[in-house]
Motif scaffolding. Sequence first.
Motif: not given
Length: 241
Positions: A105-106, A108-110, A200-201, A210
């Motif tokens: 998910q990180r 994808v978000e990045a 990424t974060r 989360d």
Amino acid sequence: MNRTLILCAHGSTVPRGRAAFSGLVNAVRREAQDLDVVDAFVDEQLPLVGEVVLETAGPRAVVPLMLAYDRPVSVDIVRASHRDPAVTVTAPLGPDWVLAEIGVQRLVEAGARSDDTIVLAAASASDDRAVADVGKAARLLSAVWGGRVHVGTLGGPDTPLADAVDVARAYGRRVVVSTYLLTTGAAHETMLAAGADVVTRPFLDGGPPDPRLVSLVLDRARSRGGSSTPGRDPGTHLTAH
């Protein structure tokens, strides 16, 4: 009397890192009405885990908020638990499929793309067992992401992160570092400076934790596996599942 859940982590010298950890502790506390949730640390912050064990009573479970094996931390935690037979030590958080799912998910978000070269970046892997844990984390991330994942660490016998990023450049694609850290801090700053195109974060970035991470902590707390018992080598207990 409720059972006490002791969430034990590396301390942080960075206010944002401390706040992120506090956010996780509070989120676990809200979800675990049947547990008395307290925090503890092995360095950098107080209270230390040994002090928390001495100041609490009754059945207690220590959940090491570690993403890979760390022998010095493991020894400190298990020695603290040996002060009272009512204290058990659970398996650490990672490696685990949940962390791989959040890691993707990180990515994808990045803005990571399927044709990017992914490097999982972990903190220092101090020995072969830690290297194996980081390698497993990379394999889990690869399985969820659906593509190859390389590994780089900030210390120890595994490939240094800067070298891993340089090797990844040979593929002629963007290099994306997947941060395998719980919170921000000096380690994440080093990852940001390692030369990747995207970093990424961490799993905790100051926002609401989360829910999957909160559930993972509670799964560890309520599991019967990975516990420690007095009189055994403290280096053998904190085994990831």
